[in-house]
Motif scaffolding. Structure first.
Motif, PDB file in Angstrom:
ATOM      1  N   VAL A 188       1.109  -1.265   0.335  1.00 44.38           N
ATOM      2  CA  VAL A 188      -0.104  -0.146  -0.138  1.00 44.38           C
ATOM      3  C   VAL A 188       1.116   1.348   0.359  1.00 44.38           C
ATOM      4  O   VAL A 188       0.732   2.426  -1.027  1.00 44.38           O
ATOM      5  CB  VAL A 188      -0.840  -0.094   1.656  1.00 44.38           C
ATOM      6  N   THR A 189       1.839   1.405   1.335  1.00 43.94           N
ATOM      7  CA  THR A 189       2.557   2.867   1.260  1.00 43.94           C
ATOM      8  C   THR A 189       3.371   2.471  -0.199  1.00 43.94           C
ATOM      9  O   THR A 189       3.239   3.858  -1.100  1.00 43.94           O
ATOM     10  CB  THR A 189       3.978   2.011   1.833  1.00 43.94           C
ATOM     11  N   PRO A 190       4.489   1.752  -1.542  1.00 43.01           N
ATOM     12  CA  PRO A 190       5.039   2.225  -2.269  1.00 43.01           C
ATOM     13  C   PRO A 190       3.602   2.717  -3.616  1.00 43.01           C
ATOM     14  O   PRO A 190       4.440   3.472  -3.881  1.00 43.01           O
ATOM     15  CB  PRO A 190       6.080   1.255  -2.497  1.00 43.01           C
ATOM     16  N   ALA A 191       2.866   2.093  -3.337  1.00 44.02           N
ATOM     17  CA  ALA A 191       1.826   2.067  -4.083  1.00 44.02           C
ATOM     18  C   ALA A 191       1.251   3.512  -4.068  1.00 44.02           C
ATOM     19  O   ALA A 191       1.268   4.909  -5.196  1.00 44.02           O
ATOM     20  CB  ALA A 191       0.350   1.164  -3.991  1.00 44.02           C
ATOM     21  N   ILE A 192       0.965   4.045  -2.579  1.00 42.28           N
ATOM     22  CA  ILE A 192       0.492   5.413  -3.073  1.00 42.28           C
ATOM     23  C   ILE A 192       0.989   6.532  -3.098  1.00 42.28           C
ATOM     24  O   ILE A 192       1.038   7.759  -3.221  1.00 42.28           O
ATOM     25  CB  ILE A 192       0.340   5.884  -1.627  1.00 42.28           C
ATOM     26  N   MET A 193       3.173   6.395  -3.087  1.00 43.94           N
ATOM     27  CA  MET A 193       3.910   6.792  -3.070  1.00 43.94           C
ATOM     28  C   MET A 193       4.276   7.566  -4.369  1.00 43.94           C
ATOM     29  O   MET A 193       4.121   8.297  -5.037  1.00 43.94           O
ATOM     30  CB  MET A 193       5.033   6.011  -2.179  1.00 43.94           C
ATOM     31  N   VAL A 194       4.105   6.026  -5.120  1.00 42.40           N
ATOM     32  CA  VAL A 194       4.604   5.961  -6.500  1.00 42.40           C
ATOM     33  C   VAL A 194       3.367   6.876  -6.845  1.00 42.40           C
ATOM     34  O   VAL A 194       3.350   7.735  -8.364  1.00 42.40           O
ATOM     35  CB  VAL A 194       4.926   5.340  -7.173  1.00 42.40           C
ATOM     36  N   TYR A 195       1.805   6.668  -7.081  1.00 39.62           N
ATOM     37  CA  TYR A 195       1.802   7.409  -7.348  1.00 39.62           C
ATOM     38  C   TYR A 195       0.736   9.479  -7.305  1.00 39.62           C
ATOM     39  O   TYR A 195       0.785  10.035  -8.065  1.00 39.62           O
ATOM     40  CB  TYR A 195      -0.474   6.682  -7.036  1.00 39.62           C
ATOM     41  N   MET A 196       1.377   9.629  -5.676  1.00 45.56           N
ATOM     42  CA  MET A 196       1.402  10.575  -6.066  1.00 45.56           C
ATOM     43  C   MET A 196       2.639  11.309  -6.128  1.00 45.56           C
ATOM     44  O   MET A 196       2.272  12.640  -6.838  1.00 45.56           O
ATOM     45  CB  MET A 196       1.300  11.171  -4.268  1.00 45.56           C
ATOM     46  N   TRP A 197       3.744  10.323  -6.637  1.00 46.25           N
ATOM     47  CA  TRP A 197       4.187  11.071  -7.066  1.00 46.25           C
ATOM     48  C   TRP A 197       4.587  11.068  -7.991  1.00 46.25           C
ATOM     49  O   TRP A 197       4.947  12.197  -8.793  1.00 46.25           O
ATOM     50  CB  TRP A 197       5.558  10.560  -7.050  1.00 46.25           C
ATOM     51  N   GLN A 198       4.139  10.392  -9.914  1.00 43.75           N
ATOM     52  CA  GLN A 198       4.781  10.094 -10.581  1.00 43.75           C
ATOM     53  C   GLN A 198       2.998   9.556 -11.344  1.00 43.75           C
ATOM     54  O   GLN A 198       3.031  10.220 -12.400  1.00 43.75           O
ATOM     55  CB  GLN A 198       5.449   9.867 -11.338  1.00 43.75           C
ATOM     56  N   LEU A 199       2.739   8.795 -11.043  1.00 41.56           N
ATOM     57  CA  LEU A 199       1.406   7.859 -11.891  1.00 41.56           C
ATOM     58  C   LEU A 199       0.508   8.584 -11.872  1.00 41.56           C
ATOM     59  O   LEU A 199      -0.452   8.385 -13.142  1.00 41.56           O
ATOM     60  CB  LEU A 199       1.169   6.786 -11.284  1.00 41.56           C
ATOM     61  N   GLN A 200       0.219   9.572 -10.792  1.00 45.88           N
ATOM     62  CA  GLN A 200      -1.399  10.160 -10.881  1.00 45.88           C
ATOM     63  C   GLN A 200      -1.453  11.723 -12.091  1.00 45.88           C
ATOM     64  O   GLN A 200      -2.372  12.021 -12.900  1.00 45.88           O
ATOM     65  CB  GLN A 200      -1.297  11.587 -10.224  1.00 45.88           C
ATOM     66  N   ASN A 201      -0.006  11.734 -12.692  1.00 40.16           N
ATOM     67  CA  ASN A 201      -0.346  12.352 -14.180  1.00 40.16           C
ATOM     68  C   ASN A 201      -0.485  11.239 -15.098  1.00 40.16           C
ATOM     69  O   ASN A 201      -0.811  11.967 -16.405  1.00 40.16           O
ATOM     70  CB  ASN A 201       0.966  13.087 -14.783  1.00 40.16           C
ATOM     71  N   TYR A 202      -1.211   9.783 -15.611  1.00 39.54           N
ATOM     72  CA  TYR A 202      -1.125   8.875 -16.585  1.00 39.54           C
ATOM     73  C   TYR A 202      -2.757   8.966 -16.285  1.00 39.54           C
ATOM     74  O   TYR A 202      -2.851   7.663 -16.898  1.00 39.54           O
ATOM     75  CB  TYR A 202      -0.120   7.484 -15.748  1.00 39.54           C
ATOM     76  N   GLY A 203      -3.495   9.402 -15.591  1.00 44.61           N
ATOM     77  CA  GLY A 203      -4.769   8.917 -15.104  1.00 44.61           C
ATOM     78  C   GLY A 203      -4.860   7.582 -14.981  1.00 44.61           C
ATOM     79  O   GLY A 203      -4.420   6.917 -14.021  1.00 44.61           O
ATOM     80  N   ARG A 204      -6.061   6.749 -15.831  1.00 46.16           N
ATOM     81  CA  ARG A 204      -6.138   5.615 -15.541  1.00 46.16           C
ATOM     82  C   ARG A 204      -5.172   4.357 -15.276  1.00 46.16           C
ATOM     83  O   ARG A 204      -5.579   3.640 -14.798  1.00 46.16           O
ATOM     84  CB  ARG A 204      -7.183   5.617 -16.581  1.00 46.16           C
ATOM     85  N   LEU A 205      -4.327   4.954 -16.600  1.00 46.44           N
ATOM     86  CA  LEU A 205      -3.177   4.091 -16.741  1.00 46.44           C
ATOM     87  C   LEU A 205      -1.809   3.765 -15.208  1.00 46.44           C
ATOM     88  O   LEU A 205      -1.901   2.943 -15.252  1.00 46.44           O
ATOM     89  CB  LEU A 205      -2.542   4.881 -17.824  1.00 46.44           C
ATOM     90  N   GLY A 206      -1.704   4.665 -14.754  1.00 44.55           N
ATOM     91  CA  GLY A 206      -1.312   5.384 -13.444  1.00 44.55           C
ATOM     92  C   GLY A 206      -2.014   4.589 -12.649  1.00 44.55           C
ATOM     93  O   GLY A 206      -0.866   3.928 -11.438  1.00 44.55           O
ATOM     94  N   LEU A 207      -2.931   5.062 -12.105  1.00 40.12           N
ATOM     95  CA  LEU A 207      -4.083   4.512 -11.555  1.00 40.12           C
ATOM     96  C   LEU A 207      -4.176   3.095 -11.353  1.00 40.12           C
ATOM     97  O   LEU A 207      -3.805   2.022 -10.238  1.00 40.12           O
ATOM     98  CB  LEU A 207      -5.510   4.280 -11.420  1.00 40.12           C
ATOM     99  N   LEU A 208      -4.295   2.204 -12.537  1.00 37.34           N
ATOM    100  CA  LEU A 208      -3.831   1.159 -12.529  1.00 37.34           C
ATOM    101  C   LEU A 208      -3.016  -0.054 -11.952  1.00 37.34           C
ATOM    102  O   LEU A 208      -2.960  -1.351 -11.097  1.00 37.34           O
ATOM    103  CB  LEU A 208      -4.462   0.193 -14.040  1.00 37.34           C
ATOM    104  N   ALA A 209      -1.656   0.709 -12.274  1.00 33.30           N
ATOM    105  CA  ALA A 209      -0.611   0.437 -11.878  1.00 33.30           C
ATOM    106  C   ALA A 209       0.077  -0.163 -11.147  1.00 33.30           C
ATOM    107  O   ALA A 209       0.391  -0.051 -10.350  1.00 33.30           O
ATOM    108  CB  ALA A 209       0.948   1.747 -12.779  1.00 33.30           C
ATOM    109  N   SER A 210      -0.910   1.210 -10.422  1.00 34.09           N
ATOM    110  CA  SER A 210      -0.398   1.650  -8.432  1.00 34.09           C
ATOM    111  C   SER A 210      -0.971   0.316  -8.095  1.00 34.09           C
ATOM    112  O   SER A 210      -0.936   0.014  -7.114  1.00 34.09           O
ATOM    113  CB  SER A 210      -1.044   3.080  -7.493  1.00 34.09           C
TER     114      SER A 210
END
Length: 253
Positions: free
Chosen positions: A84-106
């Protein structure tokens, strides 16, 4: 003596479970720091959780206080601290810019991490402890944590590429966690028992090298472990099987 029909209380071993709880707490702090945008703090919290996770198993083995309760608690703590912690970290850090693709990756980090832990618990004691089957979830989390630290001292030409690097790396890590790729387990590494002094010297040298440039060398170290499983599974182990088959054929009359 126990009275008839009196349930036997197995008890809960306190010391290793304290380290597990501390690891869980460190992961919880990492979630808060990730939400607040303190990504370096979150990455350090993940690394602290990794150290504490290693200590709880070591203490349990040294004190012979392993229990089924401790195994289940450790898995739940690992899912939070390294899923959970690294998933939230990378989403808030970089992946939120990729929309659903970033959310799915997290989400894949959490889902594949849970599958990896469940498979490990089911196979525990049934397969060889010399190798992990699939990338261990703490190693996957440490790769992402050290990537965040590496980004603070990386070359300037990499500044605009971390979004794509993180996205690709998250998918690779998620796949490797649920794959059949074998990774060396230091817990059962024969060299540690056969050459304890030599292993200690090597461990000290590795520590000195990492301490010289922790943000850069730390990421390269975990990246090397990531690649080691691929080299082991697709190059070293198949070569050993071919060599053993060749030797067995030569011994036949």
């Amino acid at each position: 003596m126990n009275r008839p029909n009196q349930p036997i209380c197995k008890g809960v071993y306190l010391l290793p479970n304290l380290f597990t709880t501390a690891s869980l707490f460190s992961g919880f702090l990492g979630i808060i720091w990730a939400i607040e945008g303190l990504f370096v703090h979150c990455a350090l919290a993940i690394l602290v959780s990794c150290v504490l996770d290693g200590l709880d198993g070591m203490v349990a083995r040294l004190t012979r206080s392993s229990s089924d309760f401790g195994v289940q608690l450790d898995s739940l703590a690992d899912l939070v601290a390294f899923g959970v912690t690294p998933a939230i970290m990378v989403y808030m850090w970089q992946l939120q810019n990729y929309g659903r693709l970033g959310l799915l990756a997290s989400f894949l980090i959490v889902a594949c991490g849970a599958l990896r832990l469940a498979r490990f618990n089911v196979q525990c004691g049934k397969v060889s402890q010399k190798y992990f089957i699939g990338l261990p979830i703490p190693a996957a989390a440490c790769v992402l944590a050290t990537l965040v630290l590496f980004s603070t001292q990386s070359p300037a030409f990499l500044e605009g590429t971390y979004g794509m690097i993180t996205l690709v790396l998250v998918y690779v890590l998620s796949f490797l966690m649920v794959s059949r790729v074998r990774y060396p387990s230091l817990k059962e590494f024969d060299g540690i028992r056969t050459y304890p002094f030599r292993t200690t010297v090597v461990a000290m040298l590795i520590f000195v090298v990492i301490a010289s440039e922790p943000k850069i060398i730390g990421f390269l170290f975990f990246l090397a472990y990531l690649l080691s499983g691929l080299i082991l599974s697709f190059l070293i182990l198949p070569y050993r099987k071919v060599r053993l088959l060749g030797e067995s054929h030569q011994e036949l009359p």
